[in-house]
Design an enzyme around this catalytic site. Structure first.
Site, PDB file in Angstrom:
ATOM      1  N   ASP A  27       0.819  -1.209   0.000  1.00 47.52           N
ATOM      2  CA  ASP A  27       0.000   0.000   0.000  1.00 47.52           C
ATOM      3  C   ASP A  27       0.851   1.257   0.000  1.00 47.52           C
ATOM      4  O   ASP A  27       2.034   1.249   0.350  1.00 47.52           O
ATOM      5  CB  ASP A  27      -0.968   0.014   1.180  1.00 47.52           C
ATOM      6  N   GLU A  46      -0.142  -1.157   5.509  1.00 42.19           N
ATOM      7  CA  GLU A  46       0.895  -0.764   6.465  1.00 42.19           C
ATOM      8  C   GLU A  46       0.793   0.705   6.838  1.00 42.19           C
ATOM      9  O   GLU A  46       1.223   1.099   7.929  1.00 42.19           O
ATOM     10  CB  GLU A  46       2.280  -1.061   5.864  1.00 42.19           C
TER      11      GLU A  46
END
Length: 358
Positions: A75, A131
């Site tokens: 991400d 994350e």
């Protein structure tokens, strides 16, 4: 499974970084990128592949005496306006969202996964989701809870950007609220009350007295710090406040666990005061005395320093796996509107890990 986007793992690592970045994957929307990675990895017969949500884990099974883990998150933080995608070249840099944090590192993982059919150690490649936002969504934490067997290994490398160095372990992190209590009164008659905000001065003085020295752990020097990061109090300009709160953040070296750090704040620095712990995260020892870690450092022949912030290496440490941070990119560009990564760092990171694993 949607197959609109195909990744060519045979292309060079810089081109692959560009391809990865041009598949947007803002936190909680990593599905298309995870799909593309899963399809590409399942085409490699030397790997066994597991999908969990938008995390993908690929493993060799050669029966080597050591297993190492290479991990990276898929991400990114949100795009900016004007959009910082698609990626573009500016001199020695790739510019665009995700180049540094951390699709350059993910591209290195994928190139190694495709090419290293007979590595000198068994390898687990972990590509995980979410994350960049709150911990409750973190894909690596989810894997550790639901599938800890997929993460087992003797040593782990998190390919976060480290700017041509190896960063061992990480500091722990603890956040607390220190409350001061008073008695409300009219500000024209302050002697009728007790000002809780004035008592904040004692809290700040204790913070200054409570600073910790640098600490050496496994040969690396960690800087520790205790800081006030927020102050709140008061309800109106004509009211003596009866309550104030100082938000305090402690960064502690990984020779302490969270219980020791909490005891330090509650029983030593702020003894006798009202302290509320609101967040805690353990640090991670680098484990540079382990054979796999020593071989890693020898093979890379790069500077080794302590990681002063907190990263997901701590999740590996909690599983008993020593871990370091090593990946292409300069942390100063992470999350920036003009996020960028030097192409030579991406190439060098791939070459360094090949020296270690091939």
């Amino acid at each position: 499974m949607p197959n609109e986007t195909r990744l060519d793992l045979a292309q060079d690592v810089v081109s692959l970084t560009t391809s990865l970045c041009n598949i947007p994957s803002v936190s909680l929307a990593e599905g298309p990128l995870a799909d593309a990675i899963e399809v590409a990895l399942r085409a490699l017969p030397h790997l066994s592949v597991t999908r969990d949500g938008n995390a993908v884990v690929a493993r060799t099974g050669l029966g080597r005496p050591e297993r190492v883990v290479l991990a990276g998150h898929l991400d990114t933080v949100p795009l900016t306006e004007p959009a910082n995608l698609p990626v573009r070249r500016e001199g020695d840099y790739l510019v665009g969202r995700g180049t540094t944090d951390m699709k350059g590192g993910v591209a290195v993982q994928l190139r190694l996964a495709a090419d290293l059919t007979e590595p000198n150690r068994d390898i687990t490649y972990v590509f995980y989701d979410v994350e960049e936002i709150s911990d409750e969504h973190n894909g690596l934490a989810r894997l550790a809870r639901a599938h800890p067997d997929l993460l087992t290994g003797d040593f782990a490398v998190l390919l976060e950007p480290t700017d041509d160095a190896v960063e061992g372990g990480c500091n722990g992190n603890l956040t607390a609220l220190v409350h001061t209590r008073g008695r409300a009164a009219h500000s024209a008659r302050p002697w009728m009350g007790h000002n809780a905000i004035h008592d904040v001065a004692e809290v700040l003085a204790r913070i200054e007295r409570g600073q910790l020295p640098e600490a050496e752990v496994d040969g690396l020097t960690y800087r520790q710090s205790l800081n006030a990061v927020g102050v709140t109090g008061g309800i109106a300009h004509n009211v003596i406040p009866d309550h104030a709160v100082v938000t305090v953040n402690l960064r502690f070296a990984p020779h302490w666990d969270t219980e020791r750090a909490e005891s330090y704040l509650v029983d030593e620095v702020f003894a006798g005061l009202e302290v509320e712990i609101i967040d805690r995260a353990p640090g991670a020892r680098p484990g540079l005395d382990r054979p796999a870690a020593a071989a890693f450092v020898d093979a890379l022949a790069l500077p080794v320093r302590a990681k002063q912030g907190w990263t997901d290496v701590a999740r590996f440490s909690a599983l008993g796996i020593p871990a370091v941070n090593f990946g292409p990119g300069e942390a100063q560009y992470a999350h920036a509107d003009d996020e960028r990564c030097r192409t030579d760092q991406i190439v060098a990171a791939e070459a360094a890990l090949r020296r270690w694993l091939a």
